[in-house]
Design a protein around this motif. Structure first.
Motif, short mmCIF file in Angstrom:
data_model
loop_
_atom_site.label_atom_id
_atom_site.label_comp_id
_atom_site.label_asym_id
_atom_site.label_seq_id
_atom_site.Cartn_x
_atom_site.Cartn_y
_atom_site.Cartn_z
N UNK A 47 0.78 -1.23 0.00
CA UNK A 47 0.00 0.00 0.00
C UNK A 47 0.81 1.28 0.00
N UNK A 48 1.96 1.25 0.67
CA UNK A 48 2.80 2.44 0.78
C UNK A 48 4.23 1.96 0.64
N UNK A 49 4.78 2.05 -0.58
CA UNK A 49 6.09 1.46 -0.79
C UNK A 49 7.03 2.32 -1.62
N UNK A 50 8.31 2.16 -1.29
CA UNK A 50 9.42 2.81 -1.98
C UNK A 50 10.04 1.76 -2.87
N UNK A 51 9.99 1.98 -4.17
CA UNK A 51 10.47 1.02 -5.18
C UNK A 51 11.77 1.55 -5.76
N UNK A 52 12.88 1.00 -5.27
CA UNK A 52 14.20 1.48 -5.68
C UNK A 52 14.65 0.68 -6.90
N UNK A 53 14.91 1.38 -7.99
CA UNK A 53 15.21 0.72 -9.26
C UNK A 53 13.92 0.25 -9.91
N UNK A 54 12.94 1.14 -9.96
CA UNK A 54 11.59 0.81 -10.41
C UNK A 54 11.52 0.40 -11.88
N UNK A 55 12.50 0.80 -12.67
CA UNK A 55 12.50 0.43 -14.08
C UNK A 55 11.28 0.96 -14.80
N UNK A 56 10.67 0.12 -15.60
CA UNK A 56 9.49 0.51 -16.37
C UNK A 56 8.22 0.48 -15.54
N UNK A 77 16.25 8.01 -17.86
CA UNK A 77 15.15 8.74 -18.51
C UNK A 77 14.19 7.88 -19.33
N UNK A 78 14.68 6.89 -20.05
CA UNK A 78 13.77 6.04 -20.84
C UNK A 78 12.84 5.24 -19.92
N UNK A 79 13.36 4.78 -18.81
CA UNK A 79 12.52 4.05 -17.84
C UNK A 79 11.52 5.01 -17.19
N UNK A 80 11.96 6.23 -16.89
CA UNK A 80 11.06 7.23 -16.32
C UNK A 80 9.88 7.48 -17.27
N UNK A 81 10.17 7.56 -18.56
CA UNK A 81 9.12 7.79 -19.55
C UNK A 81 8.13 6.63 -19.56
N UNK A 86 2.25 4.90 -17.41
CA UNK A 86 1.31 4.15 -16.56
C UNK A 86 0.52 5.05 -15.61
N UNK A 87 0.92 6.30 -15.49
CA UNK A 87 0.34 7.19 -14.47
C UNK A 87 -1.19 7.27 -14.54
N UNK A 88 -1.75 7.45 -15.74
CA UNK A 88 -3.21 7.61 -15.86
C UNK A 88 -3.94 6.34 -15.43
N UNK A 89 -3.49 5.19 -15.90
CA UNK A 89 -4.13 3.92 -15.53
C UNK A 89 -4.01 3.69 -14.03
#
Length: 142
Positions: A47-56, A77-81, A86-89
């Motif tokens: 529910x509340x997590x820090x994802x280090x190396x989140x990738x895609x 930057x490519x992974x950030x994009x 996914x932000x909207x979904x």
């Protein structure tokens, strides 16, 4: 491929991938059964997590529950994009995504979460002690 570089103050650190390497890695993860096999092992309740190396975001996005606060740490930057795509979904599922565009070493001190996910940091295995010391105060279930 990740190339290691040496910093006089911090030891060996991986350099950032170029966009082509990052896209190849993301496509490989997406086309594999990695997420499907790992998700049941990690269990519910993210529910509340820090994802280090989140990738895609393939793994973190699958773990995030309705109402989750997902803090993704991703320097490439490519992974950030890909994460931003996914932000909207995620928002329609009630998931709040906060992107920290930095390495774990550069993460601002006040950033913390209830849980810590660091599933894709193979290049930092040689600095596990430094990683643990830097992260131990950032997750509240430690």
């Amino acid at each position: 491929m990740t190339v290691a570089t040496r910093s006089a103050s911090a030891g060996v650190r991986p350099s950032r991938w170029d966009d082509g390497q990052a896209r190849f890695y993301a496509a490989t993860i997406e086309s594999s059964d990695y997420v499907e096999r790992l998700t049941p092992l990690l269990g519910p309740g993210w529910g509340d997590f820090l994802d280090v190396g989140a990738g895609s975001g393939a793994l973190g996005g699958r773990l995030a529950n309705a109402g989750s606060r997902w803090q993704a740490v991703e320097p490439q930057p490519a992974m950030q994009a890909l994460l931003e795509q996914h932000r909207h979904v995620l928002a329609t599922r009630g998931v709040t995504l906060t992107l920290h565009p930095c390495t774990w070493q550069e993460l601002p001190a006040p950033v913390s979460a209830r849980q810590l996910l660091a599933a894709n940091l193979g290049a930092t295995h040689h600095e596990a002690g430094e990683f643990f010391d830097a992260m131990v105060g950032r997750w509240q279930d430690a």
